[in-house]
Design a protein around this motif. Sequence first.
Motif, PDB file in Angstrom:
ATOM      1  N   GLY A   1      40.712  46.319  31.130  1.00 57.50           N
ATOM      2  CA  GLY A   1      41.294  45.904  32.020  1.00 57.50           C
ATOM      3  C   GLY A   1      41.328  47.151  33.140  1.00 57.50           C
ATOM      4  N   ALA A   2      41.385  48.369  32.627  1.00 56.10           N
ATOM      5  CA  ALA A   2      41.296  49.516  33.732  1.00 56.10           C
ATOM      6  C   ALA A   2      39.791  49.690  33.960  1.00 56.10           C
ATOM      7  CB  ALA A   2      41.865  50.696  32.860  1.00 56.10           C
ATOM      8  N   LEU A   3      38.972  49.586  33.098  1.00 57.74           N
ATOM      9  CA  LEU A   3      37.627  49.528  33.438  1.00 57.74           C
ATOM     10  C   LEU A   3      37.038  48.477  34.606  1.00 57.74           C
ATOM     11  CD1 LEU A   3      34.856  51.120  32.965  1.00 57.74           C
ATOM     12  CD2 LEU A   3      34.448  49.578  31.053  1.00 57.74           C
ATOM     13  N   HIS A   4      37.852  47.343  34.393  1.00 60.07           N
ATOM     14  CA  HIS A   4      37.257  46.176  35.372  1.00 60.07           C
ATOM     15  C   HIS A   4      37.790  46.702  36.979  1.00 60.07           C
ATOM     16  CE1 HIS A   4      36.648  42.721  32.315  1.00 60.07           C
ATOM     17  NE2 HIS A   4      35.644  43.792  32.214  1.00 60.07           N
ATOM     18  N   ARG A   5      39.115  47.223  36.789  1.00 58.43           N
ATOM     19  CA  ARG A   5      39.732  47.627  37.958  1.00 58.43           C
ATOM     20  C   ARG A   5      38.888  48.438  38.785  1.00 58.43           C
ATOM     21  NH1 ARG A   5      44.321  46.384  35.212  1.00 58.43           N
ATOM     22  NH2 ARG A   5      44.591  48.546  34.362  1.00 58.43           N
ATOM     23  N   ALA A   6      38.522  49.822  37.920  1.00 55.10           N
ATOM     24  CA  ALA A   6      37.717  50.779  38.596  1.00 55.10           C
ATOM     25  C   ALA A   6      36.281  50.238  38.913  1.00 55.10           C
ATOM     26  CB  ALA A   6      37.287  51.976  37.408  1.00 55.10           C
ATOM     27  N   VAL A   7      35.834  49.415  38.268  1.00 52.43           N
ATOM     28  CA  VAL A   7      34.490  48.869  38.597  1.00 52.43           C
ATOM     29  C   VAL A   7      34.607  47.954  39.970  1.00 52.43           C
ATOM     30  CG1 VAL A   7      32.416  47.310  38.091  1.00 52.43           C
ATOM     31  CG2 VAL A   7      33.264  48.799  36.450  1.00 52.43           C
ATOM     32  N   ALA A   8      35.535  47.182  40.049  1.00 53.98           N
ATOM     33  CA  ALA A   8      35.908  46.357  41.319  1.00 53.98           C
ATOM     34  C   ALA A   8      35.823  47.468  42.508  1.00 53.98           C
ATOM     35  CB  ALA A   8      37.198  45.455  41.277  1.00 53.98           C
ATOM     36  N   HIS A   9      36.763  48.499  42.437  1.00 53.72           N
ATOM     37  CA  HIS A   9      36.759  49.428  43.315  1.00 53.72           C
ATOM     38  C   HIS A   9      35.411  50.087  44.014  1.00 53.72           C
ATOM     39  CE1 HIS A   9      38.454  52.840  45.850  1.00 53.72           C
ATOM     40  NE2 HIS A   9      37.624  53.420  45.022  1.00 53.72           N
ATOM     41  N   LEU A  10      34.456  50.447  42.856  1.00 51.17           N
ATOM     42  CA  LEU A  10      33.304  50.881  43.258  1.00 51.17           C
ATOM     43  C   LEU A  10      32.352  49.723  44.020  1.00 51.17           C
ATOM     44  CD1 LEU A  10      32.397  52.709  39.742  1.00 51.17           C
ATOM     45  CD2 LEU A  10      32.808  53.543  42.122  1.00 51.17           C
ATOM     46  N   GLN A  11      32.756  48.368  43.505  1.00 48.12           N
ATOM     47  CA  GLN A  11      31.482  47.511  44.063  1.00 48.12           C
ATOM     48  C   GLN A  11      32.293  46.897  45.439  1.00 48.12           C
ATOM     49  OE1 GLN A  11      31.706  44.457  40.866  1.00 48.12           O
ATOM     50  NE2 GLN A  11      29.918  45.372  39.993  1.00 48.12           N
ATOM     51  N   TYR A  12      33.300  47.436  46.010  1.00 50.62           N
ATOM     52  CA  TYR A  12      34.126  46.742  47.142  1.00 50.62           C
ATOM     53  C   TYR A  12      32.969  46.926  48.279  1.00 50.62           C
ATOM     54  CZ  TYR A  12      37.422  46.270  51.137  1.00 50.62           C
ATOM     55  OH  TYR A  12      38.002  45.886  52.229  1.00 50.62           O
ATOM     56  N   GLY A  13      32.705  46.038  49.063  1.00 49.28           N
ATOM     57  CA  GLY A  13      31.795  45.953  50.174  1.00 49.28           C
ATOM     58  C   GLY A  13      30.591  45.652  49.930  1.00 49.28           C
ATOM     59  N   GLN A  14      30.023  45.646  48.566  1.00 49.25           N
ATOM     60  CA  GLN A  14      28.938  45.071  48.138  1.00 49.25           C
ATOM     61  C   GLN A  14      28.404  43.565  48.560  1.00 49.25           C
ATOM     62  OE1 GLN A  14      27.141  48.197  47.723  1.00 49.25           O
ATOM     63  NE2 GLN A  14      26.039  47.183  45.929  1.00 49.25           N
ATOM     64  N   VAL A  15      29.203  42.836  48.462  1.00 50.08           N
ATOM     65  CA  VAL A  15      29.270  41.362  48.821  1.00 50.08           C
ATOM     66  C   VAL A  15      28.950  41.350  50.580  1.00 50.08           C
ATOM     67  CG1 VAL A  15      30.316  39.075  48.999  1.00 50.08           C
ATOM     68  CG2 VAL A  15      30.632  40.466  46.906  1.00 50.08           C
ATOM     69  N   VAL A  16      29.628  42.150  51.299  1.00 52.22           N
ATOM     70  CA  VAL A  16      29.424  42.123  52.691  1.00 52.22           C
ATOM     71  C   VAL A  16      27.929  42.563  52.982  1.00 52.22           C
ATOM     72  CG1 VAL A  16      30.037  42.864  54.860  1.00 52.22           C
ATOM     73  CG2 VAL A  16      31.797  42.701  53.136  1.00 52.22           C
TER      74      VAL A  16
END
Length: 218
Positions: free
Chosen positions: A108-123
């Motif tokens: 769970g903690a790793l998923h939240r960290a990766v989501a923070h790193l990937q923020y903006g990639q979809v845009v």
Amino acid sequence: MAGFAPFWDQSDAVGRAVALLLLAMSIATWMLIFWKGWVLRRVRHDLARGVAAFWAAPSVEAARERLAAIDREQLLLPLVDAAQQAPAGGSLETRAHLDSQLTRRLRGALHRAVAHLQYGQVVLASVGATAPFVGLFGTVWGIYHALLAIAAAGAVTIDKVAGPVGEALVMTAAGLAVAIPAVLAYNVYGKWVAASEAELEGFAHDLREMTIDAAQQR
């Protein structure tokens, strides 16, 4: 911009809306490029320092204090907290083995960290994929609008056609100018995110093994 001004003056609401959309996409892209570049460079630097400082500490408490001064994006500290967290009494989590509890919390903690790193990639990916087609639509619409104006004038000569059509083609170039930086940034940042994710996964795995070994030695 000199070639774009006549197109703007001669265009209708649809053509101007396409131009404004491309402008908005360009602004969003460059804001993300500068922000993500700054964040990911800081993350890579902090991960290298933080992991080394953690394992060089004499205890988990001392290691956590060191991370608090290094981990500016809060990627490593949540993993340490997840490994040290005790499950609530009477919950279903307490019925699982320690290794299963650790795996679930660290995941769970790793998923939240990766989501923070990937923020903006979809845009970035969306802009890179759609901007050329938005620009192409603007070109087609501009040519159509220009031909209607030429037909209404009655006389059709090469000089009257070449000017408006050439100005409409600026929209295609604008679409490519917006898309190319977005695609390049998406590819470069995707590589950086993948490298940081691998570093976090390795750290989480080592934390899990350390916590299990410490529990078995009690």
